[in-house]
Design an enzyme around this catalytic site. Structure first.
Site, short mmCIF file in Angstrom:
data_model
loop_
_atom_site.label_atom_id
_atom_site.label_comp_id
_atom_site.label_asym_id
_atom_site.label_seq_id
_atom_site.Cartn_x
_atom_site.Cartn_y
_atom_site.Cartn_z
N CYS A 1 5.12 33.70 8.39
CA CYS A 1 5.87 34.34 9.48
C CYS A 1 6.47 33.31 10.43
O CYS A 1 6.04 33.17 11.58
CB CYS A 1 4.96 35.31 10.22
SG CYS A 1 4.36 36.57 9.12
N GLU B 1 0.83 -1.22 0.00
CA GLU B 1 0.00 0.00 0.00
C GLU B 1 0.87 1.27 0.00
O GLU B 1 0.84 2.05 0.95
CB GLU B 1 -0.95 0.01 1.20
CG GLU B 1 -0.28 -0.19 2.54
CD GLU B 1 -1.24 -0.13 3.71
OE1 GLU B 1 -2.44 -0.40 3.55
OE2 GLU B 1 -0.75 0.19 4.81
N1 LLP Z 1 0.26 2.72 5.04
C1 LLP Z 1 0.16 3.32 6.24
C2 LLP Z 1 -0.56 2.66 7.32
C3 LLP Z 1 0.76 4.58 6.44
O1 LLP Z 1 0.67 5.17 7.64
C4 LLP Z 1 1.44 5.20 5.38
C5 LLP Z 1 2.08 6.50 5.56
C6 LLP Z 1 1.49 4.54 4.13
C7 LLP Z 1 0.90 3.29 4.00
C8 LLP Z 1 2.15 5.13 2.92
O2 LLP Z 1 3.49 5.37 3.13
P1 LLP Z 1 4.39 5.80 1.88
O3 LLP Z 1 4.34 4.66 0.88
O4 LLP Z 1 3.81 7.03 1.32
O5 LLP Z 1 5.73 5.98 2.44
N2 LLP Z 1 4.45 13.04 5.75
C9 LLP Z 1 5.60 12.17 5.61
C10 LLP Z 1 5.20 10.74 5.33
C11 LLP Z 1 4.30 10.17 6.41
C12 LLP Z 1 3.76 8.80 6.04
C13 LLP Z 1 2.70 8.38 6.98
N3 LLP Z 1 2.17 7.08 6.71
C14 LLP Z 1 6.52 12.74 4.52
O6 LLP Z 1 6.17 13.75 3.92
O7 LLP Z 1 7.57 12.18 4.27
#
Ligand code: LLP
Length: 408
Positions: free
Chosen positions: A333, A264
Site C-alpha cells: 500500500c 571488496e
Molecule cells: N564495502 C563497503 C564498506 C560498503 O559499504 C559496500 C556497500 C560495499 C563494500 C559493496 O559495494 P558494492 O560492490 O556492492 O557496490 N543498496 C544499494 C547499494 C548500497 C551499497 C552500500 N555499501 C543498491 O541497491 O544499489
C-alpha cells in the site's frame, strides 16, 4: 530489445515447483563473476573480500568461501554469520558504521580486523585496547555511484576519516601504539566510471606513503554491472589499464612496503546471479496505463522505489508475446511500490510468471515484512546439477503473526 532471462526453462520449473514470489540464485553466474574479477586482477598481490550486505544467502556464502574470499562485515550479525560459516577471522574486516563500544568489544573478542572510520572511535579503541592492530577507513573526498544515496565519500559523506585528517590518525596511533595495518576506502556503489575510481584510489595510495607498517590497502567495492540490455557494465579492459596497471606500477615503485591490495565488491559478484520470480495476478487497464499487478513488491525489491533503479522484467510464460507497455506494480500500500513504469514487456496475462533480473544483490538482503507481507522463498541452482534447491521457505501469514505475538 529486452535483456534475456538466464535459463528460462529452469526458472519456470522453479516457479511451478516452489511457487512465487521466489528469489533464485544461479551458482554458475556467481562463479563466472568471481573468476572474471580474479582474472582481471591477476598479477596483483591480491585478497578479495565479499561485501556480504549485498546478499547473505547461505549457499552463496559457502560457495564464496570455497573461492578463498574474505568478508566485509558491517554488523555483529554479519560478523557472526561469517565466522559461523568458517571464514577465517584474519580475512574478515569489521566495518560497522557508527560503531558502538559493545560492537567494538564484540569484534575484538572475535578477532576480526576492525575498520575504523571516525577519529573518536580510533581514540576509544586506543584507550581500551592499546597496541591493537587496526584498519582505518579514509574518505578520499571523491565519491561516485548510481544514485546520490549510494555515494559514500566526498564532503557530504558520513563515511571514513577525511584524508585531510591524516595527521590526527598518526597522533592517535602513536599515543596508543596502534598498528595501522590497513587503509580502506569505499567511495560508492554501482560505479561504471573507472577514471573516478582511479582518482580516489590514487588519493589513498599517496596517503599510504606516510604509514610505515601498512600491510594492505583496501580499495573497496562499488563495481557496477550492466542492468540494461546493450549496457556493458564496468569496462574491464579500461579497468585493467586505468586501475590495475597503475596499481602494479605503484607497488613496483614501493617494493619495500610489501603491500597487499584488497577489493571488496558485493554487487559485482552476486547481482547477476539472482532473479526474482513473481506471478501476475491482476491486469488493470485504465485510459492511460495498463497496470500489471504481481504477488511481490517493494518489500521484496526496494531498489526501483528507493533509487529509481532499473531491473529488466521478462515474461517467462509468454516469451514470444507482442511487446506492450505496462506499469508493473506490487501488492504493497504505497504508490512507490513498482518494479517498472511505462515498460515494454511481452504481453502480460493474469497467471503469467515474470522474472525480475539482476536482483541477486540488495534484493533479499533489503527485503522486509512491510504490510505484514511474507518474504519470498529462496532457491539455489548449483552449477553441477540442474536440480534447484529450496533453501529457505517463504514466510507465511501464520509464521509472521506467530513471531509478532511472541513479543508480548
Ligand atoms: N564495502 C563497503 C564498506 C560498503 O559499504 C559496500 C556497500 C560495499 C563494500 C559493496 O559495494 P558494492 O560492490 O556492492 O557496490 N543498496 C544499494 C547499494 C548500497 C551499497 C552500500 N555499501 C543498491 O541497491 O544499489
Amino acid at each position: 530489445m529486452l535483456k534475456p532471462a538466464p535459463v528460462p526453462e529452469t526458472l519456470l520449473r522453479v516457479a511451478s515447483t516452489f511457487g512465487t514470489p521466489t528469489y533464485v540464485y544461479l551458482e554458475n553466474v556467481l562463479i563466472d563473476r568471481i573468476s572474471s574479477l580474479k582474472k582481471h586482477l591477476d598479477g596483483l598481490p591480491l585478497q578479495l573480500l565479499y561485501a556480504m550486505k549485498a546478499n547473505h544467502a547461505i549457499p552463496l556464502m559457502k560457495r564464496i568461501k570455497q573461492e578463498g574470499l574474505g568478508i566485509d562485515a558491517v554488523s555483529p550479525a554479519e560478523l557472526l554469520l561469517a565466522i559461523e560459516l568458517g571464514f577465517p577471522v584474519d580475512k574478515i574486516l569489521f566495518s560497522a558504521n557508527n560503531m558502538t563500544d559493545s560492537e567494538m568489544h564484540f569484534a575484538k573478542q572475535k578477532g576480526a580486523i576492525l575498520n575504523v572510520g571516525e577519529l573518536s572511535r580510533l581514540e576509544k579503541l586506543g584507550a581500551t585496547y592499546p597496541g591493537s592492530d587496526v584498519c582505518v577507513r579514509l574518505n578520499p573526498q571523491i565519491g561516485a555511484g548510481h544514485h546520490k544515496h549510494v555515494i559514500t565519500a566526498g564532503t557530504e559523506s558520513k563515511f571514513g576519516i577525511p584524508v585531510e585528517q591524516i595527521d590526527q590518525i598518526h597522533s592517535i596511533s602513536q599515543k596508543y601504539d596502534l598498528h595501522v595495518r590497513g587503509l580502506h576506502q569505499h567511495i560508492g556503489s554501482g560505479i561504471l566510471d573507472t577514471d573516478t575510481l582511479w582518482k580516489a584510489i590514487n588519493v589513498m595510495l599517496n596517503a599510504s606513503l606516510s604509514f610505515d607498517r601498512l600491510e594492505f590497502i583496501n580499495v573497496g567495492g562499488g563495481l557496477g554491472i550492466p542492468y540494461r540490455a546493450g549496457e556493458s557494465g564496468i569496462p574491464m579492459d579500461e579497468f585493467a589499464s586505468k586501475i590495475v596497471a597503475p596499481l602494479k606500477l605503484f607497488l613496483s615503485n614501493h617494493p619495500s612496503k610489501k603491500l597487499q591490495i584488497w577489493f571488496e565488491p558485493g554487487r559485482f559478484f552476486t547481482a547477476e546471479c539472482g532473479v526474482l520470480l513473481a506471478t501476475v495476478n491482476t491486469i488493470k487497464e485504465t485510459e492511460h496505463i495498463t497496470f500489471a499487478g504481481v504477488d511481490s513488491g517493494m518489500n521484496h525489491l526496494v531498489r526501483p522505489a528507493m533509487y529509481g533503479a532499473f531491473h529488466e522484467v521478462v515474461n517467462l510464460s509468454n516469451p514470444d508475446g507482442p511487446l506492450q507497455k505496462y506499469d508493473i506494480v506490487g501488492n504493497i500500500c504505497e504508490s512507490a511500490d513498482f518494479f517498472a513504469k511505462g515498460r515494454m514487456v511481452q504481453q502480460l496475462r493474469e497467471g503469467d510468471i515474470v522474472a525480475v533480473l539482476d536482483t541477486g544483490a540488495y534484493g533479499m538482503s533489503m527485503a522486509n515484512h512491510y504490510n505484514m507481507r511474507s518474504l519470498p522463498a529462496e532457491v539455489y541452482v548449483p552449477s553441477d546439477s540442474s536440480k534447484p534447491i529450496l533453501f529457505r521457505s517463504r514466510s507465511t501469514p501464520e509464521s509472521i503473526v506467530k513471531e509478532a505475538l511472541s513479543f508480548v
